[in-house]
Design a protein around this motif. Structure first.
Motif, PDB file in Angstrom:
ATOM      1  N   VAL A  78     107.446  96.470  53.610  1.00  0.00           N
ATOM      2  CA  VAL A  78     107.413  95.253  53.797  1.00  0.00           C
ATOM      3  C   VAL A  78     107.809  94.687  55.448  1.00  0.00           C
ATOM      4  CG1 VAL A  78     108.171  92.711  53.137  1.00  0.00           C
ATOM      5  CG2 VAL A  78     107.656  94.600  51.697  1.00  0.00           C
ATOM      6  N   LEU A  79     108.938  95.011  55.837  1.00  0.00           N
ATOM      7  CA  LEU A  79     109.041  94.959  57.178  1.00  0.00           C
ATOM      8  C   LEU A  79     108.193  95.530  58.119  1.00  0.00           C
ATOM      9  CD1 LEU A  79     111.153  93.956  59.392  1.00  0.00           C
ATOM     10  CD2 LEU A  79     112.496  95.944  59.059  1.00  0.00           C
ATOM     11  N   ARG A  80     107.902  96.777  58.059  1.00  0.00           N
ATOM     12  CA  ARG A  80     107.026  97.308  58.992  1.00  0.00           C
ATOM     13  C   ARG A  80     105.622  96.634  59.035  1.00  0.00           C
ATOM     14  NH1 ARG A  80     104.565 103.009  57.962  1.00  0.00           N
ATOM     15  NH2 ARG A  80     103.283 101.765  56.657  1.00  0.00           N
ATOM     16  N   ASN A  81     105.146  96.435  57.759  1.00  0.00           N
ATOM     17  CA  ASN A  81     103.851  96.345  57.652  1.00  0.00           C
ATOM     18  C   ASN A  81     103.533  94.798  58.004  1.00  0.00           C
ATOM     19  OD1 ASN A  81     103.291  98.873  56.646  1.00  0.00           O
ATOM     20  ND2 ASN A  81     102.386  98.174  54.731  1.00  0.00           N
ATOM     21  N   ALA A  82     104.504  93.799  57.628  1.00  0.00           N
ATOM     22  CA  ALA A  82     104.509  92.347  57.763  1.00  0.00           C
ATOM     23  C   ALA A  82     104.384  92.388  59.454  1.00  0.00           C
ATOM     24  CB  ALA A  82     105.498  91.759  57.090  1.00  0.00           C
ATOM     25  N   ALA A  83     105.156  93.026  60.128  1.00  0.00           N
ATOM     26  CA  ALA A  83     105.186  92.979  61.642  1.00  0.00           C
ATOM     27  C   ALA A  83     104.136  93.152  62.236  1.00  0.00           C
ATOM     28  CB  ALA A  83     106.538  93.763  62.069  1.00  0.00           C
ATOM     29  N   ARG A  84     103.184  93.937  61.688  1.00  0.00           N
ATOM     30  CA  ARG A  84     101.988  94.564  62.203  1.00  0.00           C
ATOM     31  C   ARG A  84     100.958  93.647  61.573  1.00  0.00           C
ATOM     32  NH1 ARG A  84     102.244 100.978  61.160  1.00  0.00           N
ATOM     33  NH2 ARG A  84     104.063 101.432  62.815  1.00  0.00           N
ATOM     34  N   ASP A  85     101.183  93.004  60.605  1.00  0.00           N
ATOM     35  CA  ASP A  85     100.053  92.294  60.021  1.00  0.00           C
ATOM     36  C   ASP A  85     100.560  91.018  59.052  1.00  0.00           C
ATOM     37  OD1 ASP A  85      97.648  91.450  58.701  1.00  0.00           O
ATOM     38  OD2 ASP A  85      97.763  92.776  57.056  1.00  0.00           O
ATOM     39  N   PRO A  86     101.220  89.984  59.991  1.00  0.00           N
ATOM     40  CA  PRO A  86     101.796  89.067  59.520  1.00  0.00           C
ATOM     41  C   PRO A  86     100.749  88.048  58.465  1.00  0.00           C
ATOM     42  CG  PRO A  86     101.558  88.643  61.664  1.00  0.00           C
ATOM     43  CD  PRO A  86     100.918  90.041  61.493  1.00  0.00           C
ATOM     44  N   THR A  87      99.757  88.132  58.549  1.00  0.00           N
ATOM     45  CA  THR A  87      99.101  87.205  57.703  1.00  0.00           C
ATOM     46  C   THR A  87      99.195  87.848  56.113  1.00  0.00           C
ATOM     47  OG1 THR A  87      97.442  87.064  59.760  1.00  0.00           O
ATOM     48  CG2 THR A  87      96.547  86.443  57.387  1.00  0.00           C
ATOM     49  N   HIS A  88      99.304  88.845  56.033  1.00  0.00           N
ATOM     50  CA  HIS A  88      99.393  89.439  54.583  1.00  0.00           C
ATOM     51  C   HIS A  88     100.628  89.880  54.069  1.00  0.00           C
ATOM     52  CE1 HIS A  88      94.983  90.191  55.795  1.00  0.00           C
ATOM     53  NE2 HIS A  88      94.800  89.852  54.712  1.00  0.00           N
ATOM     54  N   GLU A  89     101.576  88.921  54.656  1.00  0.00           N
ATOM     55  CA  GLU A  89     102.960  89.375  54.421  1.00  0.00           C
ATOM     56  C   GLU A  89     103.523  89.184  52.819  1.00  0.00           C
ATOM     57  OE1 GLU A  89     107.341  89.207  53.596  1.00  0.00           O
ATOM     58  OE2 GLU A  89     106.003  87.500  53.490  1.00  0.00           O
ATOM     59  N   ALA A  90     102.911  88.203  52.341  1.00  0.00           N
ATOM     60  CA  ALA A  90     102.932  87.681  50.819  1.00  0.00           C
ATOM     61  C   ALA A  90     102.525  88.883  49.986  1.00  0.00           C
ATOM     62  CB  ALA A  90     102.398  86.583  50.568  1.00  0.00           C
ATOM     63  N   VAL A  91     101.459  89.496  50.586  1.00  0.00           N
ATOM     64  CA  VAL A  91     100.758  90.751  49.643  1.00  0.00           C
ATOM     65  C   VAL A  91     101.774  91.802  49.474  1.00  0.00           C
ATOM     66  CG1 VAL A  91      99.019  92.244  49.630  1.00  0.00           C
ATOM     67  CG2 VAL A  91      98.655  89.967  50.200  1.00  0.00           C
ATOM     68  N   TYR A  92     102.347  91.997  50.704  1.00  0.00           N
ATOM     69  CA  TYR A  92     102.947  93.379  50.808  1.00  0.00           C
ATOM     70  C   TYR A  92     104.452  93.095  49.958  1.00  0.00           C
ATOM     71  CZ  TYR A  92     100.218  94.376  54.729  1.00  0.00           C
ATOM     72  OH  TYR A  92      99.008  94.617  55.489  1.00  0.00           O
ATOM     73  N   PHE A  93     104.916  91.841  50.134  1.00  0.00           N
ATOM     74  CA  PHE A  93     106.196  91.419  49.443  1.00  0.00           C
ATOM     75  C   PHE A  93     105.961  91.573  47.872  1.00  0.00           C
ATOM     76  CE2 PHE A  93     108.799  88.127  47.401  1.00  0.00           C
ATOM     77  CZ  PHE A  93     110.108  88.799  47.336  1.00  0.00           C
TER      78      PHE A  93
END
Length: 414
Positions: A78-93
Motif C-alpha cells: 500500500v505504501l509503495r503503490n500509493a506513493a507511485r499512484d496516489p489517485t488509487h490509494e483507496a483501492v490498494y488500502f
C-alpha cells in the motif's frame, strides 16, 4: 548528458527541509510512543517483578512471531503503490484490508499452536490465548492503517495511529492497578487483550474507507502474494528478536524478563533513527533515481546509529536503579546488544536498494536465511549459554541477512 541533466533537476527539486520536517513530526510521535512503552515496561517490571513480567512477555512474543502474516505484508505494498499512484490509494488500502480479514483467523490458530509447543505449562491458558489473538489483530491492523496514512504523507496521522495502541494500554493499566490489591500476569494479559480488541474496533470504524474507483484502473500491481517478501522480512526480524524469549522461559521466566527489558531499551533508543527512515522511504519511492539521496542520507543514518549505540552502552548501569534489583543482569545484556542498531540501519538501506532494483524475491530469501539462523542458533545456544547465546545469535542472524542482500549486487550503489 540527459541522465546527468535529469539527475541535476531531481537534486534541485529535492527539498531537505520537507524530509527533516516529516522526520521531526514522525520522531515526535515515536518519542511519545517510546515514552509510553517505556512507562509500561517500568510499571510492569516494578509491579510484577522479573519472573511474572517474563511470563507476560513470553506469551506476547509468540503472537509477534505470526503477526506479520496477518494481511500477507500488503501494508508495505500500500505504501509503495500509493506513493507511485496516489489517485488509487483507496483501492490498494481496501484490497489489503480484505486480505487482512481473511488471514487473521489462521494466524491466530497458528500462534496458539506455537505457544502450546514452546511455552511452559504453568501459564494461564485462556488469558494467554485471548491475549495472543488480540495482539495479532491489533498490531497487524494498526500497521495497515498507519501505512495507509503514511502513503498519503500524512505523518501526523501515521504517528498518532502507531502511538494510540500503547497509550490505550498504559491508560488501561493505570486505571486497573489502583483497583487491584495484587497484580498478576493473568490480570495483565486480560488487560492487554481488552485494550487491543478495543483499539482494533476503533480503527476499523474510524478508517471505514471504500474504494470508489475500480481496481482495474489502478496502475500498480497488487496481488495476494505481493507483500509476502515483506512478511518474511518482518517475520525474520521478529523471529530474531522474539523467538529467544519462549526458549529462555523454558529455563527461567527471570531470564526472559531481563532479556526483554534490554531489547526494549535498544528499540526505544533507536526511535530517532527509525523516524528518519520512515520519513525517507516514501520520498525515495516517489523519485525515479533515488540513489544519490540514498547514499547521502544513508551515511547520516549510520552516524546516528553509532551515536545511539554509544549512548546505550554508557547508560546501561542505570537500569537496576530504575527497575529494581531483580533486573541487575539487564546491564550486561544491554551492553552486548548496544551495537545492534548499526547493523540494522545498514540492513534497512540495503532493503530499499533491493526494492528499487526490483529484487523483491531476494529480500524474502535473505530474511528467510535470517529466520533459519535465528531458530537454529537459539535452539542450540540458548539452552547452553542462556542470554549470551541469544545475543550471539542476534548478531550472527543480522550478518547473514546483510551478506545475502549484498552478494547479488557486488557493484557500488549507483
Amino acid at each position: 548528458m540527459t541522465r546527468l541533466r535529469d539527475r541535476g533537476v531531481s537534486i534541485l527539486q529535492w527539498r531537505p527541509g520537507t524530509l527533516v520536517r516529516h522526520g521531526k513530526v514522525t520522531l515526535g510521535w515515536m518519542l511519545l510512543r517510546a515514552g509510553t512503552q517505556a512507562a509500561m515496561v517500568v510499571l510492569l517490571a516494578r509491579v510484577l517483578g522479573a519472573s511474572a513480567y517474563g511470563q507476560v512477555i513470553a506469551v506476547l512474543a509468540t503472537a509477534s512471531l505470526v503477526v506479520s502474516f496477518a494481511g500477507l505484508g500488503l501494508s508495505h505494498i500500500v505504501l509503495r503503490n500509493a506513493a507511485r499512484d496516489p489517485t488509487h490509494e483507496a483501492v490498494y488500502f481496501v484490497l489489503a484490508r480484505r486480505w487482512w480479514g481473511m488471514t487473521l483467523a489462521p494466524c491466530i490458530v497458528a500462534a496458539v499452536v506455537i505457544a502450546t509447543m514452546l511455552l511452559p505449562g504453568n501459564l494461564p491458558a485462556l488469558a494467554a490465548c485471548v491475549a495472543i489473538a488480540a495482539e495479532i489483530a491489533a498490531v497487524s491492523f494498526t500497521e495497515l492503517c498507519a501505512r495507509h496514512r503514511q502513503a498519503q504523507q500524512d505523518m501526523h496521522a501515521f504517528g498518532a495511529i502507531q502511538a494510540g495502541l500503547p497509550l490505550l494500554r498504559l491508560g488501561t493499566m493505570i486505571v486497573l492497578l489502583p483497583s487491584s490489591h495484587a497484580v498478576s500476569a493473568t490480570m495483565v494479559l486480560w488487560a492487554y487483550a481488552a485494550s487491543g480488541l478495543a483499539y482494533t474496533a476503533f480503527l476499523y470504524r474510524r478508517l471505514n474507507v471504500t474504494a470508489g474507483l475500480k481496481s482495474a484502473a489502478a496502475t500498480e500491481v497488487m496481488c495476494a502474494t505481493s507483500g509476502l517478501p515483506f512478511s518474511l522480512a518482518v517475520f525474520a526480524t521478529k523471529l530474531q528478536a522474539e523467538f529467544n524469549k519462549p526458549v529462555l522461559a523454558q529455563t527461567s521466566f527471570i531470564l526472559a524478563g531481563n532479556y526483554n527489558v534490554a531489547q526494549r531499551v535498544v528499540d526505544m533508543a533507536s526511535l530517532p533513527l527509525m523516524a528518519l527512515q520512515e520519513a525517507l522511504w516514501p520520498r525515495l519511492y516517489a523519485q525515479p533515481d533515488p540513489m544519490h539521496q540514498l547514499r547521502r542520507t544513508g551515511l547520516a543514518l549510520i552516524a546516528v546509529a553509532l551515536l545511539l549505540s554509544t549512548a546505550l552502552w554508557l547508560a546501561a548501569p542505570l537500569l537496576p536503579a530504575l527497575l529494581g534489583e531483580s533486573f541487575a543482569n539487564t546491564v550486561e545484556v544491554l551492553r552486548w546488544l548496544a551495537w545492534l542498531p548499526l547493523l540494522q540501519a545498514f540492513r534497512a538501506l540495503l532493503n530499499f536498494h533491493a526494492i528499487h532494483q526490483g529484487r523483491m524475491r531476494m529480500i524474502g530469501w535473505a530474511y528467510a536465511l535470517g529466520a533459519t539462523v535465528s531458530v537454529a542458533g537459539v535452539t542450540t545456544l540458548v539452552p547452553i549459554f542462556g542470554m549470551i547465546g541469544a545475543v550471539v545469535v542476534g548478531y550472527v542472524a543480522e550478518m547473514a541477512m546483510i551478506t545475502a542482500l549484498i552478494r547479488p549486487n557486488k557493484t557500488r550503489l549507483k
